[in-house]
Design an enzyme around this catalytic site. Structure first.
Site, PDB file in Angstrom:
ATOM      1  CG  HIS A   1      -2.057  -0.947   1.131  1.00 28.67           C
ATOM      2  ND1 HIS A   1      -3.200  -0.826   1.887  1.00 28.67           N
ATOM      3  CD2 HIS A   1      -2.243  -2.042   0.349  1.00 28.67           C
ATOM      4  CE1 HIS A   1      -4.042  -1.793   1.565  1.00 28.67           C
ATOM      5  NE2 HIS A   1      -3.472  -2.558   0.648  1.00 28.67           N
TER       6      HIS A   1
ATOM      7  CE1 TYR B   1      -5.640   4.325   8.031  1.00 32.41           C
ATOM      8  CE2 TYR B   1      -6.213   4.636  10.333  1.00 32.41           C
ATOM      9  CZ  TYR B   1      -5.476   3.994   9.362  1.00 32.41           C
ATOM     10  OH  TYR B   1      -4.574   3.026   9.716  1.00 32.41           O
TER      11      TYR B   1
END
Ligand SMILES: Cc1cc2nc3c(=O)[nH]c(=O)nc-3n(C[C@H](O)[C@H](O)[C@H](O)COP(=O)(O)OP(=O)(O)OC[C@H]3O[C@@H](n4cnc5c(N)ncnc54)[C@H](O)[C@@H]3O)c2cc1C
Length: 395
Positions: free
Chosen positions: A77, A205
């Site tokens: 990632h 998030y």
């Protein structure tokens, strides 16, 4: 009947990531160890916890010869999404600091470490009971009973407490000689595993007026997601429909839609920041969650455990091969420097993204102001990227 006695150089209480990685690193420099764990290997393998490895954790696993599966099967990632104020904003780690993280579940980290120990003939005893420790300022000893009911005693030159957040070893420090630093939070994470395709390529998030949510991945068919909840919440009372509507409301506020599927596990994960100083007492040293816990928002717990034992292995070699009595204090000092950076990072991520139970409109708007300045600032995104991908270890 007298116990079966084993003599080794390092006795390790706890065969989680910290304990097993330490045993592996010691083996590489010819230092013997015995590691014990209350849980069976199967039980540990099936406990879902962390999933993000910092750049140096990946290197440690691959370059120390634990396994290259982390490189082959892990998913790189290069950033995360911050979702707030009605939209998503990507933090590009590669662009900011030239680094990335690897999505590779803790269950796989554990399997690789346990396999490496078995491959190298390591002495690991799972499923033990009635563990006690002694001789901490002289000649350490660990006593336990194995799965067949046989009593054992392991005598060692150093004892390492890698026995997680409810550490027995931590409690052996005399009260007058330890300081415990704690921060409690009025919220927890409701975590689920679900059988569904990924809803996003990278972690999201998500800040919202309904509370925080984290959208994470595991495999192409299994996903891990969390949402902020009351610490007293009873996970078994939540139906799949109720969980999905809570998650969809939170991420929907920022234009994200989740792919749903059957929920295969649900649990409430309490939050706590904790450090015990010092990390050494006599011939006992602590490593990983035994010495410190962080809220999971910054994905630091597993990485800190691995970073601790990397430093500790070098210090044990200095002590056991070079007779350097200062080595264990050096370990504690170096480990704590990183621990406090991670404590701050985890606290910062947590308080920036979660809502306090009595949060006002002002608080929500102020958090959006903070997130807006963060994503609009080169310095801000670099700071986040440095912390998330992990600070390099300096000698
Ligand atoms: C319930 C839970 C969920 C988590 N979820 C996340 C997450 O979603 N995301 C994230 O980033 N981080 C998460 N974490 C944090 C991360 O998993 C830990 O930081 C990491 O496991 C630390 O590794 P460790 O080896 O120090 O401790 P552990 O992995 O806890 O290993 C300690 C081992 O010691 C054993 N043990 C305990 N007491 C004794 C004893 N007396 N004798 C012998 N053995 C003993 C235990 O059985 C255990 O296997 C979670 C932690 C917990 C506790």
């Amino acid at each position: 009947m007298s116990p079966a006695v084993t003599t080794t150089e390092v006795a390790i209480v706890g065969a989680g990531p910290a304990g097993l990685m330490l045993a592996h690193l010691l083996h590489r420099v010819g230092i013997g160890s015995v590691a014990i764990d209350l849980r069976s290997r199967r039980e540990i393998e099936e406990t879902h916890r962390a999933g993000i490895l910092e750049r140096d954790s990946v290197r440690l696993l691959a370059e120390s010869g634990v396994s290259d599966r982390v490189l082959r099967e892990g998913d790189e990632h290069e950033g995360i999404e911050l979702a707030f104020g009605g939209a998503t904003h990507r933090i590009d780690f590669r662009d900011a600091v030239g680094a990335s993280v690897q999505l590779y579940p803790q269950t796989d980290v554990f399997i690789d470490l346990a396999d490496a120990r078995a491959r190298d003939g390591g002495d690991v005893r799972f499923g033990v009971a009635e563990v006690s420790v002694g001789g901490l300022t002289t000649e350490p000893v660990v006593r336990f009973t194995d799965a067949d009911g046989t009593d054992h005693e392991v005598r060692a030159r150093v004892l390492v407490g890698a026995d997680g957040s409810r550490s027995l070893c931590r409690r052996q420090f005399p009260e007058a000689q330890r300081h415990q630093f704690t921060r409690a939070y009025p919220f927890a994470w409701f975590g689920i595993l679900c059988e569904a395709p990924p809803s996003a390529r990278e972690l999201i998030y998500n800040h919202s007026a309904h509370g925080f949510a984290l959208i994470s991945q595991r495999t192409p068919t299994l996903q891990r997601m969390y949402f902020q909840c009351d610490p007293e919440e009873d996970a078994s009372e939540w139906s799949d429909d109720r969980i999905w509507s809570e998650l969809q409301a939170r991420v929907g506020a920022n234009g994200v839609e989740l792919k749903e599927g059957p929920i295969t596990s649900r649990s409430v994960l309490p939050f706590r920041s904790f450090v015990q100083e010092p990390m050494r007492y006599g011939r006992l040293v602590l490593a990983g969650d035994a010495a410190h816990t962080v809220p999971p928002t910054g994905a630091k717990g597993l990485n800190l455990a691995l970073a601790d034992v990397k430093v500790l292995a070098g210090s044990l070699e200095r002590l056991l091969r070079g007779g350097d009595e200062a080595a264990l204090d050096d370990y504690a000092r170096r480990a704590l420097e990183r621990v406090w950076k991670a404590q701050h990072f985890s606290y910062w991520m947590t308080t920036m993204l979660h809502l306090l139970p009595d949060a006002s409109d002002f608080d929500v708007r102020r958090q959006i102001g903070e997130l807006t300045s963060l994503v609009g600032s080169r310095a801000g995104t670099t700071y986040l990227a440095e912390g998330y991908t992990g600070w390099p270890e300096h000698d």
